[in-house]
Design an enzyme around this catalytic site. Sequence first.
Site, PDB file in Angstrom:
ATOM      1  N   HIS A 148     -66.067 -51.800  23.620  1.00  0.00           N
ATOM      2  CA  HIS A 148     -65.603 -52.913  24.470  1.00  0.00           C
ATOM      3  C   HIS A 148     -64.371 -52.509  25.266  1.00  0.00           C
ATOM      4  CE1 HIS A 148     -63.679 -56.681  25.632  1.00  0.00           C
ATOM      5  NE2 HIS A 148     -62.707 -56.489  24.759  1.00  0.00           N
ATOM      6  N   PHE A 149     -63.375 -51.968  24.569  1.00  0.00           N
ATOM      7  CA  PHE A 149     -62.132 -51.822  25.329  1.00  0.00           C
ATOM      8  C   PHE A 149     -62.104 -50.611  26.261  1.00  0.00           C
ATOM      9  CE2 PHE A 149     -60.269 -50.429  21.075  1.00  0.00           C
ATOM     10  CZ  PHE A 149     -59.921 -49.137  21.437  1.00  0.00           C
ATOM     11  N   HIS A 150     -63.043 -49.672  26.076  1.00  0.00           N
ATOM     12  CA  HIS A 150     -63.077 -48.618  27.095  1.00  0.00           C
ATOM     13  C   HIS A 150     -63.734 -49.123  28.383  1.00  0.00           C
ATOM     14  CE1 HIS A 150     -61.714 -45.967  23.888  1.00  0.00           C
ATOM     15  NE2 HIS A 150     -61.296 -45.195  24.872  1.00  0.00           N
ATOM     16  N   TYR A 160     -53.914 -58.541  29.152  1.00  0.00           N
ATOM     17  CA  TYR A 160     -53.887 -59.148  30.492  1.00  0.00           C
ATOM     18  C   TYR A 160     -52.746 -58.581  31.319  1.00  0.00           C
ATOM     19  CZ  TYR A 160     -57.609 -61.799  28.584  1.00  0.00           C
ATOM     20  OH  TYR A 160     -58.804 -62.107  27.997  1.00  0.00           O
ATOM     21  N   HIS A 201     -52.764 -59.524  22.522  1.00  0.00           N
ATOM     22  CA  HIS A 201     -53.815 -59.881  23.475  1.00  0.00           C
ATOM     23  C   HIS A 201     -53.253 -60.183  24.857  1.00  0.00           C
ATOM     24  CE1 HIS A 201     -58.021 -60.080  24.281  1.00  0.00           C
ATOM     25  NE2 HIS A 201     -57.703 -60.971  25.188  1.00  0.00           N
ATOM     26  N   ARG A 205     -64.726 -47.957  13.276  1.00  0.00           N
ATOM     27  CA  ARG A 205     -63.774 -47.421  14.255  1.00  0.00           C
ATOM     28  C   ARG A 205     -62.651 -46.718  13.500  1.00  0.00           C
ATOM     29  NH1 ARG A 205     -59.990 -52.405  16.560  1.00  0.00           N
ATOM     30  NH2 ARG A 205     -59.017 -50.676  17.631  1.00  0.00           N
ATOM     31  N   ARG A 206     -61.771 -46.034  14.217  1.00  0.00           N
ATOM     32  CA  ARG A 206     -60.568 -45.427  13.645  1.00  0.00           C
ATOM     33  C   ARG A 206     -60.855 -44.621  12.381  1.00  0.00           C
ATOM     34  NH1 ARG A 206     -56.102 -50.326  14.327  1.00  0.00           N
ATOM     35  NH2 ARG A 206     -55.506 -49.667  16.387  1.00  0.00           N
TER      36      ARG A 206
HETATM   37 FE1  HAS Z   1     -60.858 -57.755  24.624  1.00  0.00          FE
HETATM   38  C1  HAS Z   1     -60.494 -56.719  21.343  1.00  0.00           C
HETATM   39  C2  HAS Z   1     -62.209 -60.714  23.557  1.00  0.00           C
HETATM   40  C3  HAS Z   1     -61.004 -58.862  27.883  1.00  0.00           C
HETATM   41  C4  HAS Z   1     -58.974 -55.050  25.626  1.00  0.00           C
HETATM   42  N1  HAS Z   1     -59.939 -56.185  23.672  1.00  0.00           N
HETATM   43  C5  HAS Z   1     -59.943 -55.924  22.325  1.00  0.00           C
HETATM   44  C6  HAS Z   1     -59.226 -54.702  22.077  1.00  0.00           C
HETATM   45  C7  HAS Z   1     -58.769 -54.253  23.294  1.00  0.00           C
HETATM   46  C8  HAS Z   1     -59.227 -55.188  24.289  1.00  0.00           C
HETATM   47  C9  HAS Z   1     -57.909 -53.017  23.542  1.00  0.00           C
HETATM   48  O1  HAS Z   1     -62.295 -62.335  20.961  1.00  0.00           O
HETATM   49  C10 HAS Z   1     -59.074 -54.024  20.729  1.00  0.00           C
HETATM   50  C11 HAS Z   1     -57.763 -54.281  20.102  1.00  0.00           C
HETATM   51  C12 HAS Z   1     -57.628 -53.529  18.807  1.00  0.00           C
HETATM   52  O2  HAS Z   1     -57.208 -52.367  18.861  1.00  0.00           O
HETATM   53  O3  HAS Z   1     -58.004 -54.078  17.770  1.00  0.00           O
HETATM   54  N2  HAS Z   1     -61.534 -59.436  25.548  1.00  0.00           N
HETATM   55  C13 HAS Z   1     -62.081 -60.515  24.936  1.00  0.00           C
HETATM   56  C14 HAS Z   1     -62.493 -61.499  25.930  1.00  0.00           C
HETATM   57  C15 HAS Z   1     -62.141 -60.962  27.161  1.00  0.00           C
HETATM   58  C16 HAS Z   1     -61.532 -59.680  26.899  1.00  0.00           C
HETATM   59  C17 HAS Z   1     -63.135 -62.812  25.717  1.00  0.00           C
HETATM   60  N3  HAS Z   1     -60.152 -57.091  26.417  1.00  0.00           N
HETATM   61  C18 HAS Z   1     -60.300 -57.712  27.623  1.00  0.00           C
HETATM   62  C19 HAS Z   1     -59.597 -56.971  28.643  1.00  0.00           C
HETATM   63  C20 HAS Z   1     -59.018 -55.894  28.002  1.00  0.00           C
HETATM   64  C21 HAS Z   1     -59.372 -55.987  26.607  1.00  0.00           C
HETATM   65  C22 HAS Z   1     -59.521 -57.366  30.102  1.00  0.00           C
HETATM   66  C23 HAS Z   1     -58.173 -54.806  28.535  1.00  0.00           C
HETATM   67  C24 HAS Z   1     -57.723 -54.714  29.753  1.00  0.00           C
HETATM   68  N4  HAS Z   1     -61.291 -58.545  22.811  1.00  0.00           N
HETATM   69  C25 HAS Z   1     -61.767 -59.802  22.600  1.00  0.00           C
HETATM   70  C26 HAS Z   1     -61.758 -60.075  21.152  1.00  0.00           C
HETATM   71  C27 HAS Z   1     -61.256 -58.956  20.520  1.00  0.00           C
HETATM   72  C28 HAS Z   1     -60.981 -58.002  21.595  1.00  0.00           C
HETATM   73  C29 HAS Z   1     -62.187 -61.309  20.466  1.00  0.00           C
HETATM   74  C30 HAS Z   1     -60.991 -58.751  19.018  1.00  0.00           C
HETATM   75  C31 HAS Z   1     -62.163 -58.277  18.328  1.00  0.00           C
HETATM   76  C32 HAS Z   1     -61.898 -57.842  16.919  1.00  0.00           C
HETATM   77  O4  HAS Z   1     -62.600 -58.353  16.043  1.00  0.00           O
HETATM   78  O5  HAS Z   1     -61.052 -56.978  16.654  1.00  0.00           O
HETATM   79  C33 HAS Z   1     -62.331 -61.658  28.510  1.00  0.00           C
HETATM   80  O6  HAS Z   1     -61.105 -61.736  29.195  1.00  0.00           O
HETATM   81  C34 HAS Z   1     -63.372 -60.984  29.357  1.00  0.00           C
HETATM   82  C35 HAS Z   1     -63.717 -61.776  30.589  1.00  0.00           C
HETATM   83  C36 HAS Z   1     -64.405 -60.928  31.591  1.00  0.00           C
HETATM   84  C37 HAS Z   1     -65.482 -61.258  32.296  1.00  0.00           C
HETATM   85  C38 HAS Z   1     -66.076 -60.261  33.246  1.00  0.00           C
HETATM   86  C39 HAS Z   1     -65.926 -60.651  34.703  1.00  0.00           C
HETATM   87  C40 HAS Z   1     -66.507 -59.589  35.562  1.00  0.00           C
HETATM   88  C41 HAS Z   1     -65.928 -59.124  36.714  1.00  0.00           C
HETATM   89  C42 HAS Z   1     -66.619 -58.020  37.456  1.00  0.00           C
HETATM   90  C43 HAS Z   1     -67.470 -58.556  38.596  1.00  0.00           C
HETATM   91  C44 HAS Z   1     -68.050 -57.427  39.360  1.00  0.00           C
HETATM   92  C45 HAS Z   1     -68.340 -57.436  40.679  1.00  0.00           C
HETATM   93  C46 HAS Z   1     -68.778 -56.147  41.325  1.00  0.00           C
HETATM   94  C47 HAS Z   1     -68.154 -58.621  41.548  1.00  0.00           C
HETATM   95  C48 HAS Z   1     -66.124 -62.574  32.143  1.00  0.00           C
HETATM   96  C49 HAS Z   1     -64.671 -59.687  37.298  1.00  0.00           C
HETATM   97  C50 HAS Z   1     -70.253 -56.097  41.545  1.00  0.00           C
HETATM   98  C51 HAS Z   1     -70.524 -54.850  42.317  1.00  0.00           C
HETATM   99  C52 HAS Z   1     -71.498 -53.959  42.053  1.00  0.00           C
HETATM  100  C53 HAS Z   1     -71.645 -52.766  42.923  1.00  0.00           C
HETATM  101  C54 HAS Z   1     -72.433 -54.126  40.901  1.00  0.00           C
END
Ligand code: HAS
Length: 566
Positions: free
Chosen positions: A372-374, A222, A218, A435-436
């Site tokens: 999610h991860f894409h 990041y 994990h 998946r997979r």
């Molecule tokens: Fe995740 C599984 C929880 C973030 C990647 N994650 C995965 C896997 C990958 C992955 C690859 O709790 C699968 C692994 C595998 O092969 O088994 N993930 C989270 C949480 C976050 C999170 C809480 N993940 C990421 C990021 C990744 C990533 C970043 C890659 C870079 N994830 C999980 C959990 C699993 C998981 C469980 C395991 C599940 C399972 O059962 O297997 C947080 O960090 C996310 C926080 C993000 C936000 C969004 C903020 C929004 C922003 C955009 C603002 C936009 C603006 C623009 C201002 C709160 C910053 C507006 C403009 C316009 C024009 C509209």
Amino acid sequence: MHISKSLKRLIYWELGIPLTLLTIGIYHGLMQTIFRAGIIHQSYFAHLDYYQGLTLHGVINAIVLTSFFAVAFGHATIAFYLKREPHKWVSWLSFWLMTVGTLMAAWAMLSGKASVLYTFYPPLKAHPLFYLGAALLIVGSWIPLFSWANIYVRWKKENPETKTPLAVVGTLVNFTIWFVCTLAVAYEVLVLLLPWAMGWKATINVTLARTLFWFFGHALVYFWLLPAYIMYYTILPKLAGGKLFSDLAGRISLFLFLLLSVPVGVHHQFSDPSISRGIKMFQGLLTFGVALPSFITAFTLAASLEYAGKKRGSRTLLGFFAKLPYLDAGRYLFAYLIGGLILFIFGGLTGIVNASGVLNAVVHNTAWMPGHFHMTVAGPVFLSIIGMSLFLYSGLSGKPVFLPRINVIIPYLWVIGILIFSTGLSWGGLIGEPRRTNLGMTYLNPKNELFTPEWVPTTMLALCGGIIMTFAALLFFIVFFGTMFSKKTSAGVLDIPVAEALHDEKRIPLFDTFKPWLLIMGIIILLAYVPAFIDANKNPGPGAPPFTPDNPVPEKISKAPDLYNQ
Ligand code: HAS
């Protein structure tokens, strides 16, 4: 600024090699959607097996591309902001280790001896060269940290009262996380997997191996994300025509990542029976904590974009959205960065769903997960990597971008593709699509008794999205390699846009030093992981002999039938 020929050449190679390999990674991404939609009803296509393709897809796109890029971008950032080049010998050593490691792993994957996916969970066994190659790639990628840290310490001595540039803080935070988390996977590879894969040990403790992997796994996400965040904080506001709303917000967010990126890996093991509930709950809470820096980032960037839009003439509450330079070919990097941000809104929300223990039970190991991860790794991470690779290459080589008008629409095409693709996967996941799994063999084969018609629309959506993504990627390859083969028109320089801060808060020593943060990081990791490792050792289950993906019986069962009883 001018940089030495050696550093330029190094950065070219570190961008060029992974982007060339990416052509294979993208091809196998498309093939995944084709297999899963039931267009093919067999286990292989063009002599490449489904799991072999999925392994190549994951390893190239998520490990090779991201690691090479993070190192190249780190070299550029440190040289640009601190005006000193990283140690030449150390940087080239890092490059060669990464390249040799990649070649070893590539050989194992292409020859079909390592179809173990990018998580290489035992009891699936790969050829030892796959594990060794992965270890070399990882070690090679953290070596430059020592040279950068040395440059930083010297710079700090000369400028004790100057705030360390935010991009430098981001680079050092990111590679510190990387260094710490990779220690666990190094242990997994060297102590557990290699002796077992070489046949020196008959069985392996699967739970311990998975726990070590996710200690790394994990934090790895990041490590992918932070280079994108550095660009969002320090480049995007400038490209938008404005300023970064708050410099301090960026620092707080980066240091929170340092504290919380590692001790959350058990949220990938909510379903592992060997780890007790208390540990899962603690790491689940920390997972909600690690979403905080992303919320801070969302608000800071929205305020920065609002400021930019207002400066560009917006007068209404949300009118600033319409005033941003979405299609300005001269500022194409804006398009790549904003495209990623749009996707990350959905990637972040689905991550919060995953982090909740109860909801996780519904979506774990379903198609929801790649959905999610894409929207995270193939969203902000991928778009910022390819956009910045083009930007760095074109600037350093003095070659103008090939087909600039096409280039600026590529990120939006990709965003549309991912949104359709991930909708198909997320919807499918909610109705049980795994998946997979090569669905075309059974569940998406009308002639098979397991045929599941509910998954036809979901996999078709994913296929449509996949085709659009592949088209966008093809256009990117044309633009990138077209730029590479075009003529130089100016002297190549290293130039990175720098966003000024609107609120440039005065220097707070706590946010300009690493020591206290490293100490707290160590304490939280110990609290979160010592009990998890104790559990993994206490409840290992029966030791597992090696398996290959095509056989439900252990590899050596015929030679040593008593293996099951160990
Ligand atoms: Fe995740 C599984 C929880 C973030 C990647 N994650 C995965 C896997 C990958 C992955 C690859 O709790 C699968 C692994 C595998 O092969 O088994 N993930 C989270 C949480 C976050 C999170 C809480 N993940 C990421 C990021 C990744 C990533 C970043 C890659 C870079 N994830 C999980 C959990 C699993 C998981 C469980 C395991 C599940 C399972 O059962 O297997 C947080 O960090 C996310 C926080 C993000 C936000 C969004 C903020 C929004 C922003 C955009 C603002 C936009 C603006 C623009 C201002 C709160 C910053 C507006 C403009 C316009 C024009 C509209």
